[in-house]
Write an enzyme that holds these catalytic residues in place. Structure first.
Site, PDB file in Angstrom:
ATOM      1  N   SER A 183      61.495   4.251  69.073  1.00 17.31           N
ATOM      2  CA  SER A 183      63.067   4.330  69.622  1.00 17.31           C
ATOM      3  C   SER A 183      63.019   4.339  71.133  1.00 17.31           C
ATOM      4  O   SER A 183      62.238   4.830  71.753  1.00 17.31           O
ATOM      5  CB  SER A 183      63.688   5.623  69.217  1.00 17.31           C
ATOM      6  OG  SER A 183      64.297   5.578  67.945  1.00 17.31           O
ATOM      7  N   GLY A 184      64.169   3.878  71.757  1.00 19.14           N
ATOM      8  CA  GLY A 184      64.231   3.862  73.231  1.00 19.14           C
ATOM      9  C   GLY A 184      63.636   2.498  73.765  1.00 19.14           C
ATOM     10  O   GLY A 184      64.205   2.249  74.796  1.00 19.14           O
ATOM     11  N   HIS A 235      68.983   9.785  71.273  1.00 16.60           N
ATOM     12  CA  HIS A 235      68.579  10.606  70.115  1.00 16.60           C
ATOM     13  C   HIS A 235      66.956  11.011  70.586  1.00 16.60           C
ATOM     14  O   HIS A 235      66.517  11.763  69.750  1.00 16.60           O
ATOM     15  CB  HIS A 235      68.385   9.884  68.792  1.00 16.60           C
ATOM     16  CG  HIS A 235      67.594   8.738  68.500  1.00 16.60           C
ATOM     17  ND1 HIS A 235      68.014   7.414  68.557  1.00 16.60           N
ATOM     18  CD2 HIS A 235      66.258   8.632  68.362  1.00 16.60           C
ATOM     19  CE1 HIS A 235      66.985   6.771  68.404  1.00 16.60           C
ATOM     20  NE2 HIS A 235      65.895   7.452  68.006  1.00 16.60           N
ATOM     21  N   ASP A 240      73.931   5.296  71.747  1.00 16.99           N
ATOM     22  CA  ASP A 240      72.878   6.053  71.678  1.00 16.99           C
ATOM     23  C   ASP A 240      71.971   5.419  72.896  1.00 16.99           C
ATOM     24  O   ASP A 240      70.841   4.645  72.657  1.00 16.99           O
ATOM     25  CB  ASP A 240      72.065   5.501  70.440  1.00 16.99           C
ATOM     26  CG  ASP A 240      70.711   6.080  70.193  1.00 16.99           C
ATOM     27  OD1 ASP A 240      70.661   7.167  70.868  1.00 16.99           O
ATOM     28  OD2 ASP A 240      69.728   5.788  69.111  1.00 16.99           O
ATOM     29  N   GLY A 280      59.089   5.858  65.888  1.00 15.89           N
ATOM     30  CA  GLY A 280      58.309   5.934  67.094  1.00 15.89           C
ATOM     31  C   GLY A 280      58.601   4.988  67.976  1.00 15.89           C
ATOM     32  O   GLY A 280      57.975   5.027  69.325  1.00 15.89           O
TER      33      GLY A 280
END
Length: 353
Positions: free
Chosen positions: A230-231, A76, A125, A228
């Site tokens: 994510s990943g 995402h 994801d 902030g």
């Protein structure tokens, strides 16, 4: 055979036993020594696999370096319609708005969004990011290990999530935007699904934890990944190495009671990862996670000693109150000793050749 030949053979054999076959970094190790971890600000070089992925629209995400050329992040964080040039990966980052001589920007050659991805709540994801060229490893840029399939992740295992995102819902990290860290316990999927059915100020949960997901956080809230992050990485330590167990994916608010953070379960995608990155298999290692363990309740934190080493979707910051826990953390002390020993052997070998 002459004495010189015998010496050469012994030296080469010993180097082989020590693993000096190619100049690559050992995954999941840190060259910056630290033994006390806690609070919010991390130390420079503490999480050398952490990367910052910035977009031309000024948004950003986290990611984890797994080889000299590949990063794992969240799907995402990327729009399939954007070209790779829309994104830049920054390695060795620490303070985003401060001077950082260890930071290296890298262009992206391509990013591979998982083909089954539609929305974080439905899984898949995960995205692979190929850098434009190999990065040189430094004390501040190192790859993280990947746990092999079948590794057990016990509930209550203390792991760490890092990032530059919000420190609370809708509360941005202040300048100089120092990389944040927080310890969270892992929660088994079945228990996590039960927790999500409990009352929350956010109302009933609208999602379920799937097999390719992993929960981490506190039942009573207070510490969590946030917008902030994510990943970015969720890492756990085993013996003398760190493993990428999860990828920050989504959550229902930040640090809310009965709403732990949800992460991509990396072991569910090993085959997919290795189909694009065969060299990543060298960093896929079997691990036994035996502690430390902490309470699933933020207001009742307990730890056990770490065994000594054998020799809401979150466009995802890390939020949490300050709690200092003294634990053994894998550092570079054994690496420094080994390096000194190796240099002596190599010098002797060259003198004999």
């Amino acid at each position: 055979m002459s004495a010189l030949s015998l010496l050469r053979a012994a030296l080469l054999l010993s180097l082989g036993f020590l693993g000096v076959s190619e100049a690559v970094a050992q995954c999941g190790t840190r060259q910056v020594s630290t033994r006390i971890m806690g609070g919010q600000d991390s130390q420079q070089g503490m999480w050398p696999w952490q990367v910052n992925i910035r977009s031309n629209d000024f948004s950003f995400c986290g990611g984890s370096l797994i080889t000299s050329k590949w990063v794992i992040s969240a799907s995402h964080c990327f729009n399939r319609t954007n070209p790779p040039s829309f994104y830049t990966v920054y390695l060795g980052s620490y303070q985003l708005t401060g001077a950082n001589g260890n930071e290296i920007p890298m262009a992206i050659q391509r990013f591979i969004v998982h083909p089954n991805y539609t929305s974080p709540e439905y899984g898949h994801d995960i995205t692979l990011v190929e850098l434009s060229s190999d990065v040189n490893f430094t004390n501040y840029i190192q790859p993280v290990c990947l746990p092999s399939a079948g590794v057990n992740f016990p509930t209550g295992l203390q792991c760490w999530v890092t990032g530059w995102g919000n420190i609370a819902s809708n509360v941005s990290l202040r300048d100089p935007n120092t990389l944040q860290q927080v310890a969270v316990p892992l929660i088994g999927n079945q228990q996590c699904n039960s927790i999500l059915q409990a009352p929350s100020p956010l109302g009933p949960s609208s999602f379920a934890i799937l097999n390719d997901m992993l929960c981490a956080g506190y039942i009573d809230g207070g510490k969590d990944s946030c917008q902030g992050d994510s990943g970015g990485p969720l890492v756990c330590a085993a013996a003398n190495q760190w493993y990428l167990v999860g990828v920050v994916s989504f959550g229902d608010g930040c640090g809310q009671p009965n709403r732990p953070g949800v992460y991509v379960r990396v072991t569910a995608y090993l085959d997919w990862i290795e189909s694009y990155i065969p060299e990543a298999s060298a960093n896929v290692l079997n691990a036994s996670f035996t502690g430390p363990f902490i309470s699933l309740y933020n207001n009742n934190i307990t730890t056990t000693a770490v065994p000594a080493p054998s020799n809401t979707t979150q466009t995802s910051g890390v939020t949490g109150s300050t709690t200092t826990t003294t634990i053994f953390v894998p550092d570079a002390s054994t690496t420094v000793v080994a390096s000194t020993f190796l240099c002596a052997w190599i010098t002797l070998l060259l003198a004999c050749l």
